[in-house]
Enzyme design. Structure first.
Site, PDB file in Angstrom:
ATOM      1  N   GLU A  76      -7.380   0.296  -4.233  1.00 25.20           N
ATOM      2  CA  GLU A  76      -7.612   0.150  -3.001  1.00 25.20           C
ATOM      3  C   GLU A  76      -8.847  -0.362  -2.450  1.00 25.20           C
ATOM      4  O   GLU A  76      -8.661  -1.481  -1.825  1.00 25.20           O
ATOM      5  CB  GLU A  76      -6.867   1.928  -2.147  1.00 25.20           C
ATOM      6  CG  GLU A  76      -5.542   2.238  -2.501  1.00 25.20           C
ATOM      7  CD  GLU A  76      -5.396   3.508  -2.194  1.00 25.20           C
ATOM      8  OE1 GLU A  76      -5.915   4.217  -2.278  1.00 25.20           O
ATOM      9  OE2 GLU A  76      -3.631   3.625  -2.866  1.00 25.20           O
TER      10      GLU A  76
ATOM     11  N   ASP B 297     -13.432   5.808   2.809  1.00 25.05           N
ATOM     12  CA  ASP B 297     -11.709   5.513   3.261  1.00 25.05           C
ATOM     13  C   ASP B 297     -10.888   7.367   3.167  1.00 25.05           C
ATOM     14  O   ASP B 297     -11.115   7.992   2.784  1.00 25.05           O
ATOM     15  CB  ASP B 297     -10.692   5.260   1.818  1.00 25.05           C
ATOM     16  CG  ASP B 297      -9.140   4.752   2.100  1.00 25.05           C
ATOM     17  OD1 ASP B 297      -8.787   5.513   3.113  1.00 25.05           O
ATOM     18  OD2 ASP B 297      -8.571   4.554   1.061  1.00 25.05           O
TER      19      ASP B 297
ATOM     20  N   LYS C 239       2.349  11.318  -3.482  1.00 25.34           N
ATOM     21  CA  LYS C 239       2.388  10.959  -4.462  1.00 25.34           C
ATOM     22  C   LYS C 239       0.915  11.185  -4.347  1.00 25.34           C
ATOM     23  O   LYS C 239       0.429  11.075  -5.949  1.00 25.34           O
ATOM     24  CB  LYS C 239       1.113   9.617  -3.291  1.00 25.34           C
ATOM     25  CG  LYS C 239      -0.407   8.454  -3.424  1.00 25.34           C
ATOM     26  CD  LYS C 239      -0.486   7.348  -2.542  1.00 25.34           C
ATOM     27  CE  LYS C 239      -2.063   7.290  -3.653  1.00 25.34           C
ATOM     28  NZ  LYS C 239      -2.176   5.994  -3.171  1.00 25.34           N
TER      29      LYS C 239
ATOM     30  N   ASP D  77       0.572  -1.026  -0.378  1.00 31.66           N
ATOM     31  CA  ASP D  77       0.099   0.316   0.210  1.00 31.66           C
ATOM     32  C   ASP D  77       0.822   1.125   0.126  1.00 31.66           C
ATOM     33  O   ASP D  77       1.393   0.966   0.972  1.00 31.66           O
ATOM     34  CB  ASP D  77      -0.725  -0.211   1.669  1.00 31.66           C
ATOM     35  CG  ASP D  77      -1.540   1.343   1.668  1.00 31.66           C
ATOM     36  OD1 ASP D  77      -1.561   2.331   1.019  1.00 31.66           O
ATOM     37  OD2 ASP D  77      -2.030   1.876   2.513  1.00 31.66           O
TER      38      ASP D  77
END
Ligand code: AMP
Length: 584
Positions: free
Chosen positions: A147, A172, A70, A9
């Site tokens: 994800e 999330d 990211k 992850d």
């Protein structure tokens, strides 16, 4: 070369690596921690820092440190670190290499294949950049996995072959990003039907709100703006995050920052400030409410209603905030699943996918959960009368153990000197309809509020063996009383949890309705129902038998509500037979 495949992850705030061992995914610790902060830096001597050390350096020299890279993946933009330019792929590769090294140290062999996760909304250039980062780190990227799909895999969904398609909503909320995805799983086929969210919302914003509050108060008192001093602000921000995390399990937390600044005469200034959970939740409530709009947006885009969803999963560290759980439960009228560590779920799911790629046998993930809610009886004043027998859960059912939760309560009369603490296990809002685990007195109370009432903190600590430690603390009187009791315990797979949730919600929806529109049972029937409730509380009872018992209990209530005495009697006979079988 090892034929093992890593599940990774690669997150905005934290990253994690997991692998299948003995048929189960496990997080591989990195530097002793389960999560690696996704931060890269160069120290003043030019040495590379990745993870916790880089995170710590960010407070003192931000120009040598890169966070949240990211967000730049696939954008074509580069970053500066200590005067040198790097591509986002290169920075990400430092993180991936650190994870790969940790895996090699843990497994005793180098692993060069990986499955890496990305947000469902990542476009092709962003996915491509992630593959390139893996390659730079010496990894062969076998698969890029969404994800939310990884989260569903961690819960064991999507690995069943055939059956009904399952619609899962994954909420999330991490450190810097928030997304909602609705996925449809049909055996091996996974479709992301809709995604919505906000790329710039997460735990960092909550830290910021709290840090801003403290900085505003400091400015008001001392005419110094801590935001202008990078180091002071970084300390404040970090202390705010620590307090926020504490507030997820205790009702108040204290921020203690010594020598945060000095006054005109050079005398040191400190911050010492207690924050209550409610105050913190008030600070972030508009941000949390905004996440509900994203849920509605995703449902609209998917052409679905909340009732069409089969599961709701909570992923990301910020979903540990109790208000998130309550908001979603209320909004979607169902309890979300959060049994699997929410900031490890994506990595664990990536490991499941990696195991499939590597041809490993994978069992369902088992989680230790508490199968019943645990709480205390409280009383309130309503219309000049005391209404007691009210159940307030501190630890909700299906919470992964071990767990520790505290709540604050107050006495009801000014000058009240003792509290009778009664600890129950069950789901009914009426305390006495649950199973009493134990009780004790807490006396010699001293009022600690201006209205003559006393505030106490009740702390529940439940260990892996179902031992519940209940501690009541009166901070003013400096008194503390602890009692130990035994709660039921169960080891369930996510499927078992889903099944028992469906069953329980039926039973308790019914029980709560009767609370409003109370059914008066004949004493014999009442005693029988109590006996049945005790049997259901026993973790060793056969699940199928428990299902039958709970069905008959519902039927008895329904018949009693309709005044059908004959049906009540018939059903009671059935229940007696079932109880006989269960108690054998
Ligand atoms: P993730 O990106 O999923 O690793 O989530 C990281 C975010 O979760 C950070 O903002 C953390 O401060 C936050 N977080 C971690 N644990 C907790 C907790 N117990 N309560 C509230 N926020 C938490």
């Amino acid at each position: 070369m090892s034929n093992k495949v890593l599940g990774i992850d690669l997150g905005t705030t934290n990253s994690a690596v997991a692998i299948i061992e003995d048929g189960q995914p496990h997080i591989i610790p990195v530097g002793g921690e389960r999560l690696l902060p996704s931060v890269v830096g160069l120290d003043p001597e030019g040495g590379l820092l990745v993870g916790r050390h880089a995170y710590n350096q960010w407070g003192v020299s931000a120009e040598r440190t890169v966070r949240s890279v990211k967000r730049l993946m696939g954008s074509g933009k580069n970053v500066e670190m200590a005067g040198t330019t790097y591509t986002p792929q290169e920075i990400s590769a430092f993180i991936l290499r650190r994870l790969r090294e940790a895996a090699a140290a843990y497994l005793g062999e180098d692993v060069q294949r990986a499955v890496i996760t990305v947000p469902a909304y990542f476009n092709e250039p962003q996915r491509q950049a992630t593959i390139e980062a893996g390659e730079i780190a010496g990894l062969q990227v076998e698969r890029i996995l969404n994800e939310p799909t990884a989260a569903a895999l961690a819960y064991g969904y999507g690995r069943e072959s055939g059956g009904q398609p399952l619609r899962v909503l994954v909420y999330d909320l991490g450190g810097g990003t928030f997304d909602v995805s609705i996925i449809e799983l049909d055996g091996e086929i996974v479709d992301v039907i809709a995604t919505a969210g906000n790329n710039h919302l997460g735990g960092d914003d909550f830290d910021q709100r709290l840090a801003d509050l403290l900085a505003d108060e400091f400015e008001r008192d001392h005419k110094i703006d801590l935001r202008q001093n990078h180091q002071a602000w970084a300390r404040l921000f970090r202390a705010a995050e620590e307090a926020k995390i504490e507030l997820s399990s205790v009702p108040y937390a204290t921020v203690n920052l010594e020598y945060i600044a000095s006054d005109k005469k050079g005398r040191p200034l400190h911050i010492q400030r207690e924050i209550q959970r409610e105050e913190f939740e008030g600070l972030i409530s508009d941000l949390l409410d905004g996440t509900l709009d994203a849920i509605d947006q995703a449902l609209t885009d998917a052409n679905l209603e909340a009732g069409d969803l089969d599961r709701v999963l909570l992923v990301g560290g910020s979903t540990r905030i109790p208000a998130v759980w309550s908001l979603i439960t209320e909004h979607l009228e169902r309890e979300p699943h959060s049994e699997i560590d929410p900031d490890a779920a994506v990595a664990l799911g990536a490991a499941v996918q990696a195991g499939i790629v590597g041809g490993e046998e994978i069992d369902a993930i088992l989680v230790d959960v508490t199968p019943f809610s645990l709480g205390i009886e409280t009383a309130t004043f309503r219309g000049g009368r005391i209404k007691d027998d009210h159940f307030v859960p501190l630890i909700r059912r299906n919470t992964a153990v071990p767990v520790q939760k505290s709540e604050m309560f107050n006495t009801i009369f000014p000058g009240q000197q003792a509290i009778h603490v009664k600890v129950y296990q069950g789901e009914s809002s009426v305390a006495s309809q649950n199973v009493l685990l134990g009780d004790f007195m807490f006396d010699e109370l001293k009022p600690n509020r201006s209205d003559g009432l006393t505030e106490v903190t009740v702390n529940f600590q439940l260990d892996i063996n179902g031992i519940l430690n209940v501690t009541v603390i009166d901070r003013a009187g400096r008194k503390q009383v602890s009692e130990q009791m035994k709660a039921s315990r169960q080891r369930l797979s996510p499927e078992d949890i889903a099944q028992s949730q469906a069953k329980l919600s039926l039973t308790y929806a019914d029980a709560d309705e009767t609370d409003e529109d109370e059914v008066v049972f004949d004493p014999g029937v009442h005693a029988l129902l109590e006996r049945a409730a005790k049997v259901l509380a026993d973790p060793d009872v056969d699940p199928e038998l428990a299902g039958d018992i709970s069905d008959v209990m519902i039927a008895i209530r329904e018949a009693a509500q309709e005044g059908d005495d004959e049906a009540v009697e018939e059903r009671c006979d059935e229940l007696i037979d079932l109880l006989f079988e269960a108690e054998e």
